[in-house]
Design an enzyme around this catalytic site. Structure first.
Site, PDB file in Angstrom:
ATOM      1  N   SER A 149      33.510 -43.844  31.627  1.00 39.63           N
ATOM      2  CA  SER A 149      34.605 -44.351  30.522  1.00 39.63           C
ATOM      3  C   SER A 149      35.735 -43.518  29.617  1.00 39.63           C
ATOM      4  O   SER A 149      36.424 -43.568  29.221  1.00 39.63           O
ATOM      5  CB  SER A 149      34.276 -45.694  30.411  1.00 39.63           C
ATOM      6  OG  SER A 149      33.770 -45.431  29.143  1.00 39.63           O
ATOM      7  N   LYS A 187      33.002 -46.206  22.132  1.00 38.25           N
ATOM      8  CA  LYS A 187      34.783 -46.481  22.886  1.00 38.25           C
ATOM      9  C   LYS A 187      35.803 -46.753  21.933  1.00 38.25           C
ATOM     10  O   LYS A 187      35.032 -46.337  20.475  1.00 38.25           O
ATOM     11  CB  LYS A 187      34.907 -48.351  23.199  1.00 38.25           C
ATOM     12  CG  LYS A 187      34.074 -48.946  24.316  1.00 38.25           C
ATOM     13  CD  LYS A 187      34.922 -48.416  25.636  1.00 38.25           C
ATOM     14  CE  LYS A 187      34.562 -48.551  27.141  1.00 38.25           C
ATOM     15  NZ  LYS A 187      33.096 -48.081  27.142  1.00 38.25           N
TER      16      LYS A 187
END
Length: 228
Positions: A149, A187
């Protein structure tokens, strides 16, 4: 290897299926595990499915099949933090320094760059990192990346990320974030008033929005090591 919450949920689903022939609702799971939101249940279900313990049956309500149970009823011993309990108490000076100027860090397990997973709480290996990656006087650790991701930020599956331990970060920083005291993920952090956005660097993954009290910063990305 299951967390306490994952094991509790698996046992609860198994008991209900055995007794009633149908899996419990998400509301019943949330109440049984004393969680504040169903999003936590969704993440636990996903983790159990990824590990091969359950299977969700498509196009059927309340249809979860138990595929297998763990060999032992005991959980892995994981505690929800991406940093091993004693790490923050160890002085930075204890990090081995090589003659080349590189510093040896503990690799504390794996961190998700995808759907949040738990960070494994054990020293899996050690890695030598350039001294320039390390902030003088700071505390650091390393994690192996699992998932894709963050690939558009140059972080690939299997990379080793170097993390500076801290409990706050600026908007735009890539961080290790602990979500609802259960699971950790890598993230980009965006502060949006009283909310926190955890943003992927891959259009295949959606940005997840949480209340600020649902997210705890465990450290900030300061370096990356890749082997070929």
């Amino acid at each position: 290897m299951l967390t306490r919450k994952q094991l509790d949920l698996l046992n609860f689903i198994h008991a209900r299926v055995q007794a009633d022939g149908v899996s419990p609702s998400f509301d019943e799971m949330k109440e049984a595990l004393d969680l504040r939101s169903k999003s936590g249940i969704h993440r636990l279900i996903t983790a159990l499915e990824e590990r091969g313990f359950i299977r969700r049956l498509a196009h059927r309500a309340r249809a979860i099949e138990i595929v297998r149970l763990p060999d032992s009823a005991e959980p892995s011993g994981f505690r929800p933090t991406a940093i091993q309990g004693g790490l923050s108490e160890r002085p930075s000076a204890a990090m081995p320094v090589h003659s080349s100027g590189s510093v040896e860090l503990q690799v504390m397990g794996r961190i998700a760059a995808g759907t949040p997973i738990e960070a494994i709480q054990q020293v899996s290996s050690h890695v030598a990192v350039p001294g320039g990656m390390i902030t003088r006087g700071g505390r650091h650790y390393a994690l192996e990346v699992k998932g894709d991701s963050m690939k558009d930020a140059g972080i690939n599956n299997g990379d080793i990320v170097v993390i500076q331990e801290q409990d706050d970060a600026n908007t735009g920083d890539i961080v290790v974030a602990l979500v609802e005291d259960q699971e950790a993920t890598l993230k980009r952090l965006r502060k949006q008033g009283s909310a926190i956005a955890l943003e992927a660097a891959n259009p295949a993954y959606e940005t997840r929005i949480y209340r600020s009290d649902q997210v705890k910063v465990q450290g900030r990305l300061v370096g990356l090591i890749r082997t070929y």
